[in-house]
Design a protein around this motif. Sequence first.
Motif, PDB file in Angstrom:
ATOM      1  N   UNK A 112       0.844  -1.188   0.000  1.00 40.67           N
ATOM      2  CA  UNK A 112       0.000   0.000   0.000  1.00 40.67           C
ATOM      3  C   UNK A 112       0.883   1.242   0.000  1.00 40.67           C
ATOM      4  N   UNK A 113       0.874   2.061   1.040  1.00 35.15           N
ATOM      5  CA  UNK A 113       1.655   3.303   1.009  1.00 35.15           C
ATOM      6  C   UNK A 113       3.009   3.169   1.701  1.00 35.15           C
ATOM      7  N   UNK A 114       3.372   1.965   2.080  1.00 35.07           N
ATOM      8  CA  UNK A 114       4.655   1.728   2.753  1.00 35.07           C
ATOM      9  C   UNK A 114       5.539   0.787   1.951  1.00 35.07           C
ATOM     10  N   UNK A 115       6.799   0.779   2.300  1.00 37.08           N
ATOM     11  CA  UNK A 115       7.741  -0.224   1.807  1.00 37.08           C
ATOM     12  C   UNK A 115       8.130  -1.106   2.982  1.00 37.08           C
ATOM     13  N   UNK A 116       8.072  -2.415   2.776  1.00 37.40           N
ATOM     14  CA  UNK A 116       8.489  -3.364   3.805  1.00 37.40           C
ATOM     15  C   UNK A 116       9.841  -3.939   3.398  1.00 37.40           C
ATOM     16  N   UNK A 117      10.800  -3.875   4.291  1.00 36.54           N
ATOM     17  CA  UNK A 117      12.144  -4.389   4.034  1.00 36.54           C
ATOM     18  C   UNK A 117      12.133  -5.905   4.246  1.00 36.54           C
ATOM     19  N   UNK A 118      12.411  -6.663   3.188  1.00 36.58           N
ATOM     20  CA  UNK A 118      12.396  -8.124   3.262  1.00 36.58           C
ATOM     21  C   UNK A 118      13.782  -8.718   3.464  1.00 36.58           C
ATOM     22  N   UNK A 119      14.796  -8.053   2.927  1.00 36.17           N
ATOM     23  CA  UNK A 119      16.163  -8.577   3.022  1.00 36.17           C
ATOM     24  C   UNK A 119      17.088  -7.429   3.404  1.00 36.17           C
ATOM     25  N   UNK A 120      18.010  -7.730   4.289  1.00 36.00           N
ATOM     26  CA  UNK A 120      19.041  -6.758   4.682  1.00 36.00           C
ATOM     27  C   UNK A 120      20.363  -7.490   4.786  1.00 36.00           C
ATOM     28  N   UNK A 121      21.325  -7.072   3.999  1.00 40.54           N
ATOM     29  CA  UNK A 121      22.669  -7.638   4.045  1.00 40.54           C
ATOM     30  C   UNK A 121      23.636  -6.523   4.407  1.00 40.54           C
ATOM     31  N   UNK A 122      24.513  -6.794   5.374  1.00 40.60           N
ATOM     32  CA  UNK A 122      25.383  -5.740   5.863  1.00 40.60           C
ATOM     33  C   UNK A 122      26.843  -6.149   5.765  1.00 40.60           C
TER      34      UNK A 122
END
Length: 259
Positions: A112-122
Amino acid sequence: MDPNPSYEVPPVSRAFSLLRYISAGNRCRNMSRAAAALGMNRTTLLRLLHTLEREGMIERDEDGGGYILSYGLLELTASMLSSRDVVRLARPLLARLAAETGLSAHLGVLSRTDVIVLVRETPDVQLVSNIREGSRLPAHATVMGRIILAHMPRAEVRDLLADGELAAITARTAATFEQLERQLDADKAEGLAWSVANYEEGIGSCAGVVLDHSNRPVAAISLSGRQSAFEPNSDRRQAIAEGVRGTAQRLSALLGAQP
């Protein structure tokens, strides 16, 4: 298509509101205060807490009191992520991108009006951003959201954002649709969305769009790190742009996008 409000089940909606409330760090130690914040009566709150605990979605916080999210939610999330090709395909690409650039790499999808972070690599360096897997970010104010919106029909974007306010997270955030539209035009023209402390003070970021087999935007990847690396005169800016663009194109190709 927007959900039909006449089909809404209020107890289910209240349960999800409670889960989001707890996930934001609220432990429900004070039942009256939590009930007021959630807009429900204390008896309803107690019943929801009992039900969610019984279903393994929350558990009692033995150290600080109150409730925290439980591993039952993690099991559901793991099942969902394992079934999404974009997550499975993105993770090794983002791990390589993070290692090569020394910056944090993310994959996000529009909800909808948001972005959901599914993957984070650091990378193996000190981190400066608070964005984590599962973070929900306002699409209009973040580079991953902007680059996805930039590749959607403008009428669709207007409909999506028609009912909500464009919150000014910082002074650099587009606060009207006209400002956002100019920003989206520039993002699409360059093929990348840039932020120099637009969302988090001291943090810069850059995002590229991920397309599916029908060349529709399905996700975005981004790099983020200290603001200085993303400034227009930074000697790292070109390498960041090439890394983001190349990785987004490779992931798009794996999903069947046509050049």
